[in-house]
Design a protein around this motif. Structure first.
Motif, PDB file in Angstrom:
ATOM      1  N   GLN A  30       0.827  -1.203   0.000  1.00  0.00           N
ATOM      2  CA  GLN A  30       0.000   0.000   0.000  1.00  0.00           C
ATOM      3  C   GLN A  30       0.864   1.256   0.000  1.00  0.00           C
ATOM      4  O   GLN A  30       0.585   2.209  -0.722  1.00  0.00           O
ATOM      5  CB  GLN A  30      -0.942  -0.013   1.199  1.00  0.00           C
ATOM      6  CG  GLN A  30      -1.956  -1.129   1.115  1.00  0.00           C
ATOM      7  CD  GLN A  30      -2.773  -1.285   2.372  1.00  0.00           C
ATOM      8  OE1 GLN A  30      -2.406  -0.806   3.428  1.00  0.00           O
ATOM      9  NE2 GLN A  30      -3.901  -1.958   2.246  1.00  0.00           N
ATOM     10  N   LYS A  31       1.905   1.277   0.785  1.00  0.00           N
ATOM     11  CA  LYS A  31       2.810   2.430   0.833  1.00  0.00           C
ATOM     12  C   LYS A  31       3.568   2.557  -0.489  1.00  0.00           C
ATOM     13  O   LYS A  31       3.749   3.660  -1.011  1.00  0.00           O
ATOM     14  CB  LYS A  31       3.784   2.265   2.004  1.00  0.00           C
ATOM     15  CG  LYS A  31       4.833   3.326   2.098  1.00  0.00           C
ATOM     16  CD  LYS A  31       4.263   4.641   2.594  1.00  0.00           C
ATOM     17  CE  LYS A  31       5.368   5.638   2.845  1.00  0.00           C
ATOM     18  NZ  LYS A  31       5.268   6.846   2.072  1.00  0.00           N
ATOM     19  N   ALA A  32       3.995   1.428  -1.045  1.00  0.00           N
ATOM     20  CA  ALA A  32       4.732   1.456  -2.312  1.00  0.00           C
ATOM     21  C   ALA A  32       3.863   2.010  -3.435  1.00  0.00           C
ATOM     22  O   ALA A  32       4.325   2.806  -4.251  1.00  0.00           O
ATOM     23  CB  ALA A  32       5.234   0.054  -2.655  1.00  0.00           C
ATOM     24  N   PHE A  33       2.579   1.598  -3.492  1.00  0.00           N
ATOM     25  CA  PHE A  33       1.661   2.135  -4.506  1.00  0.00           C
ATOM     26  C   PHE A  33       1.525   3.643  -4.347  1.00  0.00           C
ATOM     27  O   PHE A  33       1.558   4.386  -5.336  1.00  0.00           O
ATOM     28  CB  PHE A  33       0.278   1.503  -4.391  1.00  0.00           C
ATOM     29  CG  PHE A  33       0.082   0.294  -5.243  1.00  0.00           C
ATOM     30  CD1 PHE A  33       0.441   0.277  -6.576  1.00  0.00           C
ATOM     31  CD2 PHE A  33      -0.517  -0.835  -4.715  1.00  0.00           C
ATOM     32  CE1 PHE A  33       0.240  -0.846  -7.364  1.00  0.00           C
ATOM     33  CE2 PHE A  33      -0.729  -1.959  -5.488  1.00  0.00           C
ATOM     34  CZ  PHE A  33      -0.345  -1.962  -6.813  1.00  0.00           C
ATOM     35  N   SER A  34       1.363   4.109  -3.130  1.00  0.00           N
ATOM     36  CA  SER A  34       1.204   5.544  -2.890  1.00  0.00           C
ATOM     37  C   SER A  34       2.424   6.320  -3.368  1.00  0.00           C
ATOM     38  O   SER A  34       2.297   7.381  -3.973  1.00  0.00           O
ATOM     39  CB  SER A  34       0.960   5.819  -1.408  1.00  0.00           C
ATOM     40  OG  SER A  34      -0.266   5.274  -1.017  1.00  0.00           O
ATOM     41  N   ALA A  57      -5.670  -5.049  -5.069  1.00  0.00           N
ATOM     42  CA  ALA A  57      -6.391  -4.470  -3.931  1.00  0.00           C
ATOM     43  C   ALA A  57      -5.514  -3.575  -3.055  1.00  0.00           C
ATOM     44  O   ALA A  57      -6.027  -2.719  -2.343  1.00  0.00           O
ATOM     45  CB  ALA A  57      -7.011  -5.578  -3.087  1.00  0.00           C
ATOM     46  N   ALA A  58      -4.201  -3.725  -3.112  1.00  0.00           N
ATOM     47  CA  ALA A  58      -3.316  -2.864  -2.327  1.00  0.00           C
ATOM     48  C   ALA A  58      -3.391  -1.412  -2.801  1.00  0.00           C
ATOM     49  O   ALA A  58      -3.038  -0.496  -2.064  1.00  0.00           O
ATOM     50  CB  ALA A  58      -1.880  -3.366  -2.403  1.00  0.00           C
ATOM     51  N   LEU A  59      -3.878  -1.185  -4.007  1.00  0.00           N
ATOM     52  CA  LEU A  59      -4.048   0.164  -4.529  1.00  0.00           C
ATOM     53  C   LEU A  59      -5.182   0.902  -3.826  1.00  0.00           C
ATOM     54  O   LEU A  59      -5.204   2.128  -3.768  1.00  0.00           O
ATOM     55  CB  LEU A  59      -4.329   0.098  -6.041  1.00  0.00           C
ATOM     56  CG  LEU A  59      -4.597   1.399  -6.781  1.00  0.00           C
ATOM     57  CD1 LEU A  59      -3.380   2.312  -6.727  1.00  0.00           C
ATOM     58  CD2 LEU A  59      -4.980   1.118  -8.223  1.00  0.00           C
ATOM     59  N   TYR A  60      -6.109   0.158  -3.243  1.00  0.00           N
ATOM     60  CA  TYR A  60      -7.314   0.751  -2.664  1.00  0.00           C
ATOM     61  C   TYR A  60      -7.050   1.259  -1.248  1.00  0.00           C
ATOM     62  O   TYR A  60      -7.430   0.646  -0.257  1.00  0.00           O
ATOM     63  CB  TYR A  60      -8.458  -0.263  -2.665  1.00  0.00           C
ATOM     64  CG  TYR A  60      -9.819   0.381  -2.568  1.00  0.00           C
ATOM     65  CD1 TYR A  60     -10.460   0.879  -3.687  1.00  0.00           C
ATOM     66  CD2 TYR A  60     -10.457   0.514  -1.346  1.00  0.00           C
ATOM     67  CE1 TYR A  60     -11.703   1.470  -3.604  1.00  0.00           C
ATOM     68  CE2 TYR A  60     -11.703   1.105  -1.248  1.00  0.00           C
ATOM     69  CZ  TYR A  60     -12.316   1.572  -2.376  1.00  0.00           C
ATOM     70  OH  TYR A  60     -13.550   2.177  -2.283  1.00  0.00           O
ATOM     71  N   LEU A  75      -9.129   4.891 -11.860  1.00  0.00           N
ATOM     72  CA  LEU A  75      -8.501   3.659 -11.417  1.00  0.00           C
ATOM     73  C   LEU A  75      -9.453   2.479 -11.532  1.00  0.00           C
ATOM     74  O   LEU A  75     -10.671   2.636 -11.481  1.00  0.00           O
ATOM     75  CB  LEU A  75      -8.009   3.779  -9.975  1.00  0.00           C
ATOM     76  CG  LEU A  75      -9.060   3.797  -8.879  1.00  0.00           C
ATOM     77  CD1 LEU A  75      -8.760   2.669  -7.906  1.00  0.00           C
ATOM     78  CD2 LEU A  75      -9.027   5.116  -8.154  1.00  0.00           C
ATOM     79  N   VAL A  76      -8.862   1.327 -11.721  1.00  0.00           N
ATOM     80  CA  VAL A  76      -9.589   0.065 -11.725  1.00  0.00           C
ATOM     81  C   VAL A  76      -8.865  -0.848 -10.741  1.00  0.00           C
ATOM     82  O   VAL A  76      -7.666  -1.074 -10.864  1.00  0.00           O
ATOM     83  CB  VAL A  76      -9.599  -0.599 -13.127  1.00  0.00           C
ATOM     84  CG1 VAL A  76     -10.274  -1.954 -13.079  1.00  0.00           C
ATOM     85  CG2 VAL A  76     -10.248   0.312 -14.146  1.00  0.00           C
ATOM     86  N   THR A  77      -9.597  -1.316  -9.746  1.00  0.00           N
ATOM     87  CA  THR A  77      -8.988  -2.178  -8.742  1.00  0.00           C
ATOM     88  C   THR A  77     -10.075  -3.001  -8.059  1.00  0.00           C
ATOM     89  O   THR A  77     -11.263  -2.787  -8.290  1.00  0.00           O
ATOM     90  CB  THR A  77      -8.198  -1.347  -7.705  1.00  0.00           C
ATOM     91  OG1 THR A  77      -7.483  -2.233  -6.849  1.00  0.00           O
ATOM     92  CG2 THR A  77      -9.106  -0.468  -6.876  1.00  0.00           C
TER      93      THR A  77
END
Length: 117
Positions: A30-34, A57-60, A75-77
């Protein structure tokens, strides 16, 4: 157990990688996506004229959704089932509330997370 995780962004037609970073398996997805959204998506969007960012789902997360919204990036997740509101929505959903998608699949779309609709 994974020793290394590869963070990868590919363009959508040929699947060519346009961003890649090897990370420790201890990295928080989640932190990496951000971080990627804040530092790299503006350049990728400009270069690729992309309108959708697709991730697991980590994008959400609220931070990621807000950052994408501020960049006018769709976005699509998949929404993670660990969210309390989603668990309630799924458990109370009736079949007649779903829209047919085809080939036996149905869906329901309602979004209001991190004050982004």
């Amino acid at each position: 157990m994974n020793q290394v995780v590869l963070e990868l962004i590919c363009e959508n037609i040929a699947g060519i990688p346009v961003y890649m970073q090897a990370m420790s398996s201890n990295t928080n997805d989640q932190k990496a996506f951000s971080d990627v959204i804040l530092h790299h998506v503006p350049s990728l969007k400009s270069a690729q004229q992309s309108c959708y960012f697709i991730g697991d789902a980590a994008l959400y997360t609220a931070e990621s959704i807000l950052a994408l919204h501020q960049q006018e990036q769709l976005l699509v997740t998949r929404v993670p089932m660990m969210l309390k509101n989603l668990k309630y929505a799924v458990s109370s959903l009736k079949t007649d509330q779903l829209d047919a998608l085809g080939e036996g699949y149905s869906y329901r779309f309602e979004a209001d997370y991190a004050d982004v609709l």
